[in-house]
Design an enzyme around this catalytic site. Structure first.
Site, PDB file in Angstrom:
ATOM      1  N   ASP A 184       0.790  -1.230   0.000  1.00  0.00           N
ATOM      2  CA  ASP A 184       0.000   0.000   0.000  1.00  0.00           C
ATOM      3  C   ASP A 184       0.822   1.279   0.000  1.00  0.00           C
ATOM      4  O   ASP A 184       0.398   2.307  -0.523  1.00  0.00           O
ATOM      5  CB  ASP A 184      -0.944   0.017   1.218  1.00  0.00           C
ATOM      6  CG  ASP A 184      -0.211  -0.211   2.538  1.00  0.00           C
ATOM      7  OD1 ASP A 184       1.022  -0.356   2.517  1.00  0.00           O
ATOM      8  OD2 ASP A 184      -0.868  -0.248   3.599  1.00  0.00           O
ATOM      9  N   HIS A 185       2.034   1.239   0.558  1.00  0.00           N
ATOM     10  CA  HIS A 185       2.781   2.487   0.747  1.00  0.00           C
ATOM     11  C   HIS A 185       3.563   2.928  -0.480  1.00  0.00           C
ATOM     12  O   HIS A 185       3.968   4.083  -0.559  1.00  0.00           O
ATOM     13  CB  HIS A 185       3.761   2.341   1.914  1.00  0.00           C
ATOM     14  CG  HIS A 185       3.138   2.491   3.268  1.00  0.00           C
ATOM     15  ND1 HIS A 185       2.157   1.658   3.727  1.00  0.00           N
ATOM     16  CD2 HIS A 185       3.360   3.390   4.255  1.00  0.00           C
ATOM     17  CE1 HIS A 185       1.805   2.035   4.956  1.00  0.00           C
ATOM     18  NE2 HIS A 185       2.520   3.080   5.292  1.00  0.00           N
ATOM     19  N   ASP A 217       3.360  -1.046  11.692  1.00  0.00           N
ATOM     20  CA  ASP A 217       2.892   0.270  11.286  1.00  0.00           C
ATOM     21  C   ASP A 217       2.220   0.898  12.505  1.00  0.00           C
ATOM     22  O   ASP A 217       1.487   0.221  13.227  1.00  0.00           O
ATOM     23  CB  ASP A 217       1.883   0.162  10.136  1.00  0.00           C
ATOM     24  CG  ASP A 217       1.609   1.526   9.543  1.00  0.00           C
ATOM     25  OD1 ASP A 217       2.232   1.868   8.530  1.00  0.00           O
ATOM     26  OD2 ASP A 217       0.795   2.263  10.132  1.00  0.00           O
ATOM     27  N   ARG A 229      -1.629  12.441  10.150  1.00  0.00           N
ATOM     28  CA  ARG A 229      -0.369  13.103  10.499  1.00  0.00           C
ATOM     29  C   ARG A 229      -0.213  14.367   9.681  1.00  0.00           C
ATOM     30  O   ARG A 229      -0.615  14.403   8.519  1.00  0.00           O
ATOM     31  CB  ARG A 229       0.823  12.195  10.200  1.00  0.00           C
ATOM     32  CG  ARG A 229       0.815  10.955  11.017  1.00  0.00           C
ATOM     33  CD  ARG A 229       2.202  10.583  11.495  1.00  0.00           C
ATOM     34  NE  ARG A 229       2.038   9.736  12.642  1.00  0.00           N
ATOM     35  CZ  ARG A 229       2.357   8.434  12.653  1.00  0.00           C
ATOM     36  NH1 ARG A 229       2.912   7.884  11.605  1.00  0.00           N
ATOM     37  NH2 ARG A 229       2.155   7.736  13.731  1.00  0.00           N
ATOM     38  N   SER A 247       6.019   7.383  13.161  1.00  0.00           N
ATOM     39  CA  SER A 247       6.036   6.084  12.487  1.00  0.00           C
ATOM     40  C   SER A 247       6.702   4.982  13.303  1.00  0.00           C
ATOM     41  O   SER A 247       7.537   5.222  14.162  1.00  0.00           O
ATOM     42  CB  SER A 247       6.795   6.261  11.172  1.00  0.00           C
ATOM     43  OG  SER A 247       7.227   5.035  10.673  1.00  0.00           O
ATOM     44  N   ARG A 296       8.626   2.937  11.717  1.00  0.00           N
ATOM     45  CA  ARG A 296       9.746   2.521  10.854  1.00  0.00           C
ATOM     46  C   ARG A 296      11.020   2.318  11.672  1.00  0.00           C
ATOM     47  O   ARG A 296      11.528   3.232  12.298  1.00  0.00           O
ATOM     48  CB  ARG A 296       9.955   3.518   9.712  1.00  0.00           C
ATOM     49  CG  ARG A 296      10.259   4.925  10.133  1.00  0.00           C
ATOM     50  CD  ARG A 296      10.206   5.904   8.951  1.00  0.00           C
ATOM     51  NE  ARG A 296       8.839   6.246   8.619  1.00  0.00           N
ATOM     52  CZ  ARG A 296       8.421   7.476   8.267  1.00  0.00           C
ATOM     53  NH1 ARG A 296       9.274   8.465   8.169  1.00  0.00           N
ATOM     54  NH2 ARG A 296       7.156   7.716   7.999  1.00  0.00           N
TER      55      ARG A 296
HETATM   56  C1  MIC Z   1       3.197   6.524   8.609  1.00  0.00           C
HETATM   57  O1  MIC Z   1       1.998   6.762   8.611  1.00  0.00           O
HETATM   58  O2  MIC Z   1       4.056   7.314   9.028  1.00  0.00           O
HETATM   59  C2  MIC Z   1       3.656   5.203   8.051  1.00  0.00           C
HETATM   60  C3  MIC Z   1       4.350   5.472   6.788  1.00  0.00           C
HETATM   61  O3  MIC Z   1       2.544   4.391   7.789  1.00  0.00           O
HETATM   62  C4  MIC Z   1       4.566   4.558   9.082  1.00  0.00           C
HETATM   63  C5  MIC Z   1       5.200   3.319   8.621  1.00  0.00           C
HETATM   64  C6  MIC Z   1       6.375   3.542   7.722  1.00  0.00           C
HETATM   65  O4  MIC Z   1       7.133   4.488   7.944  1.00  0.00           O
HETATM   66  O5  MIC Z   1       6.553   2.746   6.817  1.00  0.00           O
HETATM   67  C7  MIC Z   1       3.889   4.260  10.410  1.00  0.00           C
HETATM   68  O6  MIC Z   1       2.955   4.944  10.755  1.00  0.00           O
HETATM   69  O7  MIC Z   1       4.350   3.390  11.157  1.00  0.00           O
HETATM   70 FE1  SF4 Z   2      -0.599   4.726   5.066  1.00  0.00          FE
HETATM   71 FE2  SF4 Z   2       0.505   5.476   7.394  1.00  0.00          FE
HETATM   72 FE3  SF4 Z   2      -0.934   7.186   5.936  1.00  0.00          FE
HETATM   73 FE4  SF4 Z   2      -2.124   5.210   7.137  1.00  0.00          FE
HETATM   74  S1  SF4 Z   2      -1.046   6.889   8.108  1.00  0.00           S
HETATM   75  S2  SF4 Z   2      -2.490   5.871   5.033  1.00  0.00           S
HETATM   76  S3  SF4 Z   2      -0.638   3.563   6.971  1.00  0.00           S
HETATM   77  S4  SF4 Z   2       1.004   6.255   5.367  1.00  0.00           S
END
Ligand code: MIC
Ligand code: SF4
Length: 766
Positions: free
Chosen positions: A106-107, A171, A459, A655, A657
């Site tokens: 998805d990302h 995630d 976010r 995140s 990550r």
């Molecule tokens: C996000 O919303 O910041 C992400 C991208 O989904 C991250 C995961 C990632 O950095 O791959 C998260 O929320 O954990």
């Molecule tokens: Fe994707 Fe993270 Fe955004 Fe949710 S918050 S849509 S998991 S990048």
């Protein structure tokens, strides 16, 4: 250690009913044990935790203190974090995962033109990574969801989550599944590896925040506004280490997907997870998503799938903190810019925008993301759109829609809701994260141009959506976002003031209404699920040594037994230093499977007290030159200079990550010393063998200067609860000794000594 040899129950796209039966059969006894041991009634979260304890009789129960072992029912991974998780899992040398697991693509899909074209481009440009994830999944018994099938958290809600379950996901928005009464916790990849390898999930027993809801949502107020309000109350660190449990008569009025929105954004207050009880709303959603049998089973243990009546009657006695929210009084809210806890009711936005000088013209409006892309969300947004269409109005701000899953997309298309949105000018993107994670090819503004965007995402850290730190990003519900897109202005109070069309037509929008679930049932759309191979041993997994996107991992070196002496200070972060500052996403998502390459983004978004402009700079203490932090860390690494980084409050927010922990480790960090940590990031640092230390006296942060040498001493005596002494040696010859504290258990200290948690796992396997 449990070891599974056949992928068995992992094969299907939903949770096997036998697994649910077996869990529910354990609930009554486990709940009894906890009641006996604690001598009191239980909250719902406590019931789920005890039912998943590795050993209910001996598991530590002291909240905020004990580290305890749990056995989650499931692991979910998304493509951007799964790569590193699975690269680590491969090195454990196991034949298959021990717990049902899934990977969701998805990302990595970039939003440029529209759903079909963008998906095709993604499949092409990410072929190597998708092939890797698909073959690893096939080999190790992991369910694989193809690109286009949807965002991990929506798919998990629709297919896998069930009342009273416990799951972990790589995630931070994994807690979305709390909407379906699941304890769902966001973790780094290394935690996922433990569980997939048959080890328990070890975490600190969470504290408990209760949110007592009364009244019911009405008018413009949506589930989103509940969590925006909670974020305003608790702030981005107020939920750290806690499970937020919602209860009370108001909870019953919110749909399962609305609850998921609330639980999803609990990540923004640092909560371990959030949780709603099982009730008729949950059952309705289960039935609508073809899981009638799960609802029937849950009915059989319903008393264990909510808090005890005594808790509801006297919540203050059982929760560490209780927040009361009267839904009758809730107004729509908007949060931002730059942080999800800068909360204002819509009625205050106009004045604040003028006072703060936010650009009043909105340059983009975006609906979707894992937090707000349900059938009900799109239905309410579409209701606003229909009113505009009837009055002959179109959006003044470009409007992008990202459906959360293929099932939602197919259903909103069938029911004409997409057409309603398209009729006012919306552009529909692929079922993916897209602009939410910087996968947005935006051509309308230049880098550095200050502009305002409004989204229904979760976010809004600087540069997150479009890579431009000057973009001011505000967050509201989907219907709020569409209303703003229609007026195009941040200083328009759409609740009270009419939208005026170009021809002078005036439209005062009515509050939106929509069905919570599709009257005709969900249309599953095109299936995106791929089962793992029946015999994984026949599947080959290839990583090309010349790949720029994937790289096999080398173990980090073990601790050499000596104190850390003469460490340099690579940088001292001022203010927010989220994982988006430490290891940004957007274009860097490309390198999530290649530690060497992704380390070139280390700290590029950080505001370093010693070199503030531009962000991401640092001072080379050898010659005083200012350099990009990735270059500086590489130069130090090459010269054999080990370093520390200093952080402010809630360091590592955002995140899950683990790249934000692996990169510093790989580039020579020995410790990260901060005023406070975000939960997942602190855990990730410990997993990768980096000392995660917190100033005992937060003011000691001020003592650290650019040209200091730092000694971290007494490491041979590292012990749980024992402070660690840090000696700051200033360039003028003065020395200061300060104390830092840590949250390392004996197990975490083993990881530090071995070089990483993975090294411990590997050693035990061989
Ligand atoms: C996000 O919303 O910041 C992400 C991208 O989904 C991250 C995961 C990632 O950095 O791959 C998260 O929320 O954990
Ligand atoms: Fe994707 Fe993270 Fe955004 Fe949710 S918050 S849509 S998991 S990048």
């Amino acid at each position: 250690m449990a070891e599974t040899t056949s992928p068995g129950p992992q094969l299907g796209p939903t949770t096997p009913i036998e697994l649910i039966e077996s869990l529910y059969s354990r609930y009554p006894a486990a709940v009894e044990v906890a009641k006996r041991r604690l001598g009191r009634p239980l909250t719902f979260a406590e019931k789920v935790l005890i039912a998943h304890a590795d050993d209910p009789e001996t598991v530590g129960l002291e909240r905020g203190v004990d580290y305890s072992d749990y056995r989650p029912d499931r692991v979910a991974m998304q493509d951007a974090t799964a790569q590193m998780a699975l690269l680590q899992f491969i090195t454990a040398g196991l034949p298959t995962v021990a717990v049902p697991s899934s990977v969701h693509c998805d990302h990595l899909i970039q939003a440029r033109v529209g759903a079909d074209a963008d998906l095709e481009t993604a499949i092409d440009t990410n072929a190597e990574v998708y092939d890797f994830l698909r073959s690893v999944s096939a080999k190790y018994g992991i369910g694989f969801w193809k690109p286009g099938s949807g965002i991990i958290h929506q798919v998990v809600l629709e297919q896998y989550a069930f009342p009273g379950a416990m799951m972990i996901g790589t995630d931070s928005h994994t807690p979305n599944a709390g909407g379906l009464a699941t304890v769902a916790i966001g973790v780094g990849g290394a935690d996922a590896v433990d569980v997939m390898a048959g080890w328990p999930f070890n975490t600190r027993v969470p504290s408990l925040i209760g949110v007592h809801l009364t009244g019911s949502l009405s008018g413009w107020a949506a589930a989103k506004d509940v969590i925006l309000k909670v974020a305003g109350i608790l702030t981005v660190k107020g939920g750290t280490g806690a499970i937020v449990e919602y209860f009370g008569p108001g909870a019953a009025t919110i749909s399962a997907t609305g609850r998921a929105t609330i639980c999803n954004m609990g990540a923004e207050i640092g909560a371990t997870c959030s949780l709603f009880p099982y009730d008729e709303q949950t059952a309705r959603y289960l039935r609508a998503t073809r899981r009638e049998a799960v609802a029937t089973l849950a009915d059989g243990v319903a008393e264990h799938l909510r808090c005890d009546p005594e808790v509801e009657a006297n919540p203050e006695q059982y929760f560490d903190r209780v927040i009361d929210i009267d839904l009758d009084e809730l107004e729509p809210h908007l949060v931002g810019p730059h942080t999800p806890d800068l909360d204002r009711p819509i009625s205050d936005v106009k004045q604040a925008a003028i006072k703060e000088g936010y650009p009043l013209d909105i340059s983009y409006a975006l609906v979707g993301s894992c937090t707000n892309s349900s059938y009900e969300d799109i239905g309410r947004a579409a209701h606003v759109a229909r009113q505009a269409k009837a009055a002959g109005l179109k959006v003044r701000t470009p409007l992008l829609i990202t459906p959360g899953s293929e099932q939602v997309r197919a259903t909103i298309e069938r029911d004409g809701l997409l057409a309603d949105l398209e009729a006012i000018g919306a552009n529909v993107l692929a079922n993916a994260c897209g602009p939410c994670i910087g996968q947005w090819k935006r051509d309308d503004i230049d880098k550095g141009e200050v502009n305002t965007i409004v989204s229904s995402f979760n976010r809004n850290f600087p540069a997150r959506n479009d890579g431009n730190a000057a973009t001011l990003s505000f967050i509201g519900s989907p219907e709020t976002t569409v209303a703003f897109a229609l007026s195009g202005r941040l200083d328009h109070d759409f609740v009270r003031e009419p939208i005026v069309g170009d021809d002078g037509t005036e439209l005062l929008l009515e509050p939106p209404t929509a069905d919570q679930l599709p009257a005709k049932g969900f249309d599953p759309g095109k299936s995106g699920f791929v089962s793992p191979a029946a015999d994984g041993s026949t599947v080959a997994v290839a990583v090309s040594p010349t790949s720029e996107r994937l790289e096999l991992l080398e173990p980090f070196p073990a601790w050499d037994g000596n104190d850390f002496l003469g460490l340099r200070v690579l940088m001292k972060a001022v203010g927010k230093c989220t994982t988006d500052h430490i290891s940004p996403a957007g274009p860097w998502l490309r390198f999530r499977g290649h530690l060497t390459n992704i380390s070139k983004n280390l700290f590029i978004g950080a505001n370093n007290a010693f070199a503030l402009d531009p962000p991401g700079s640092g001072v080379d203490v050898r010659d005083g030159s200012v350099q990009p932090l990735p270059d500086l860390s590489a130069a130090y690494k090459q010269a054999g200079i080990a370093w520390v980084a200093i952080g402010d409050e809630n360091y590592g927010e955002g995140s899950s990550r683990e790249h934000a922990a692996m990169e510093p480790r790989y580039m020579g960090a020995r410790a990260i010393i901060v005023r406070s940590f975000a939960r997942i990031h602190e855990a990730n640092l410990k997993k990768q063998g980096v000392l995660a230390l917190t100033f005992k006296n937060p003011d000691d942060y001020e003592r650290v200067l650019v040209d200091d040498e730092i000694d971290i001493v007494g490491l041979a005596d590292l012990a749980p609860g024992k402070p660690v002494t840090v000696v700051i040696r200033h360039a003028d010859g003065q020395t200061e000794e300060i104390e830092t504290v840590h949250t390392m258990s004996d197990e975490h200290i083993r990881w530090f000594r071995a070089g990483s948690a993975l090294n411990v796992l590997r050693a035990e396997r061989s």
